[in-house]
Motif scaffolding. Structure first.
Motif, PDB file in Angstrom:
ATOM      1  N   ALA A  26       0.630  -0.967  -0.145  1.00 19.92           N
ATOM      2  CA  ALA A  26      -0.048  -0.207   0.089  1.00 19.92           C
ATOM      3  C   ALA A  26       0.869   1.122   0.243  1.00 19.92           C
ATOM      4  N   PRO A  27      -0.065   2.525  -0.430  1.00 24.22           N
ATOM      5  CA  PRO A  27       0.974   3.390  -0.884  1.00 24.22           C
ATOM      6  C   PRO A  27       1.017   4.304   0.442  1.00 24.22           C
ATOM      7  N   ASP A  28       0.725   4.149   1.541  1.00 22.72           N
ATOM      8  CA  ASP A  28       0.056   5.113   3.009  1.00 22.72           C
ATOM      9  C   ASP A  28       1.574   5.680   2.683  1.00 22.72           C
ATOM     10  N   LEU A  29       3.021   4.501   3.248  1.00 25.79           N
ATOM     11  CA  LEU A  29       3.887   4.832   4.110  1.00 25.79           C
ATOM     12  C   LEU A  29       4.889   5.831   3.735  1.00 25.79           C
ATOM     13  N   VAL A  30       5.266   6.102   1.234  1.00 28.11           N
ATOM     14  CA  VAL A  30       5.268   6.203   0.665  1.00 28.11           C
ATOM     15  C   VAL A  30       4.814   7.674   1.020  1.00 28.11           C
ATOM     16  N   ARG A  31       3.422   7.929   1.176  1.00 31.95           N
ATOM     17  CA  ARG A  31       3.317   8.859   1.975  1.00 31.95           C
ATOM     18  C   ARG A  31       3.085  10.104   2.510  1.00 31.95           C
ATOM     19  N   ALA A  32       2.969   8.782   3.891  1.00 26.29           N
ATOM     20  CA  ALA A  32       3.638   9.595   4.881  1.00 26.29           C
ATOM     21  C   ALA A  32       5.658  10.230   5.297  1.00 26.29           C
ATOM     22  N   ALA A  33       5.964   9.620   4.245  1.00 27.71           N
ATOM     23  CA  ALA A  33       7.675   9.910   4.024  1.00 27.71           C
ATOM     24  C   ALA A  33       7.354  11.769   3.762  1.00 27.71           C
ATOM     25  N   LEU A  34       7.059  11.444   2.571  1.00 28.73           N
ATOM     26  CA  LEU A  34       6.320  12.256   1.889  1.00 28.73           C
ATOM     27  C   LEU A  34       5.904  13.958   2.774  1.00 28.73           C
ATOM     28  N   ASP A  35       4.808  13.801   3.615  1.00 25.36           N
ATOM     29  CA  ASP A  35       4.093  14.680   4.060  1.00 25.36           C
ATOM     30  C   ASP A  35       5.218  15.122   5.465  1.00 25.36           C
ATOM     31  N   ARG A  36       5.861  14.089   5.420  1.00 24.38           N
ATOM     32  CA  ARG A  36       7.360  14.387   6.638  1.00 24.38           C
ATOM     33  C   ARG A  36       8.094  15.117   5.952  1.00 24.38           C
ATOM     34  N   ALA A  37       8.103  15.166   4.020  1.00 24.08           N
ATOM     35  CA  ALA A  37       9.823  16.404   3.228  1.00 24.08           C
ATOM     36  C   ALA A  37       8.678  17.520   3.417  1.00 24.08           C
ATOM     37  N   GLY A  38       7.176  17.079   3.124  1.00 20.57           N
ATOM     38  CA  GLY A  38       6.773  18.570   3.183  1.00 20.57           C
ATOM     39  C   GLY A  38       7.073  18.814   1.368  1.00 20.57           C
ATOM     40  N   ALA A  39       6.348  17.323   0.988  1.00 17.96           N
ATOM     41  CA  ALA A  39       7.198  17.181  -0.884  1.00 17.96           C
ATOM     42  C   ALA A  39       5.954  16.234  -0.920  1.00 17.96           C
ATOM     43  N   ALA A  40       5.919  16.915  -3.123  1.00 15.50           N
ATOM     44  CA  ALA A  40       4.782  16.155  -3.660  1.00 15.50           C
ATOM     45  C   ALA A  40       5.388  15.024  -4.206  1.00 15.50           C
ATOM     46  N   PRO A  41       4.450  14.308  -4.698  1.00 15.31           N
ATOM     47  CA  PRO A  41       4.909  12.876  -5.570  1.00 15.31           C
ATOM     48  C   PRO A  41       5.983  13.419  -6.210  1.00 15.31           C
TER      49      PRO A  41
END
Length: 230
Positions: free
Chosen positions: A150-165
């Protein structure tokens, strides 16, 4: 003359940890095998190895089947965590792992460790890596409800970085990393350090595959991590 670090950008370099930066895949295979045996399940290690990189719920689905006794899951996962913790002091980063993080940061990327391990495991790995000076953030299992692929972990990491995919790259070692990244819209660079083949990583969608962190470090300027978005 002291060199100045590269200016920070919106780019986020997301790094899977287990099997990618630190040589833990087969330790996880062994300790899951032992934990399962403690609860009466004899599972071939090859089947466990193929599932390492998933979260514990999905791993147990893969090795025991969805019709398993789900009430055992917490106890089995707890046993695995206890057994794995005995190895904390001997966890070994792959050659070039810390240097890869520093070289990537020097190019202006924000570094995020993307892990669904427990907070204790993430802390143990960070201590062994010795690269906290360039790590901007890290995730743990507490940050997600659905685990890889599932993509949730990658999305959480993006949130931590404040970055878009579109401003990020993930480096991982399993097809589950590649699939999770793809579902989050993030390109994935694969490494062979977890025992997954080049063909499997490429078939899953990896945009580039290298043998190990040292190889990626040597070819960093011809990889997706050569230059972050401005």
């Amino acid at each position: 003359m002291t060199p100045h670090p590269a200016p920070r950008t919106r780019g986020a370099a997301l790094f899977d940890v287990d099997g990618t930066l630190v040589d833990t895949t087969y330790l996880h295979t062994l300790t899951w095998w032992m934990a399962l045996r403690q609860h009466g399940h004899t599972v071939p290690m090859v089947r466990i190895h193929r599932a390492v990189g998933m979260g514990s719920d999905r791993l147990l689905d893969a090795v025991l089947g969805a019709d398993r006794r789900a009430e055992e899951d917490e106890a089995i996962a707890g046993a695995h965590g206890t057994l794995y913790a005995t190895w904390f002091d001997t966890l070994t980063p792959f050659e070039g792992a810390a240097e890869l993080l520093r070289a990537t940061a020097a190019r202006g990327w924000r570094i995020v460790l993307a892990s669904s391990a427990s907070d204790e495991e993430v802390a143990a790995v960070r201590a062994r890596l010795g690269a906290d000076d360039v790590i901007d953030a890290a995730t743990s299992g507490a940050d997600v409800t659905a685990t890889k692929p599932a993509p949730d972990l990658v999305r959480a990491a993006l949130d931590r970085a404040g970055a878009a995919p579109e401003d990020a790259v993930l480096v991982g070692d399993t097809v589950w990393d590649v699939e999770a990244a793809g579902r989050a819209g993030v390109p994935c660079v694969g490494l062979l350090t977890g025992g997954t083949t080049r063909r499997e990583l490429e078939d899953a969608g990896a945009v580039l595959v290298h043998d190990d962190p040292r190889s990626l470090l040597r070819h960093l300027d011809s990889s997706p991590l050569a230059r972050p978005p401005r």
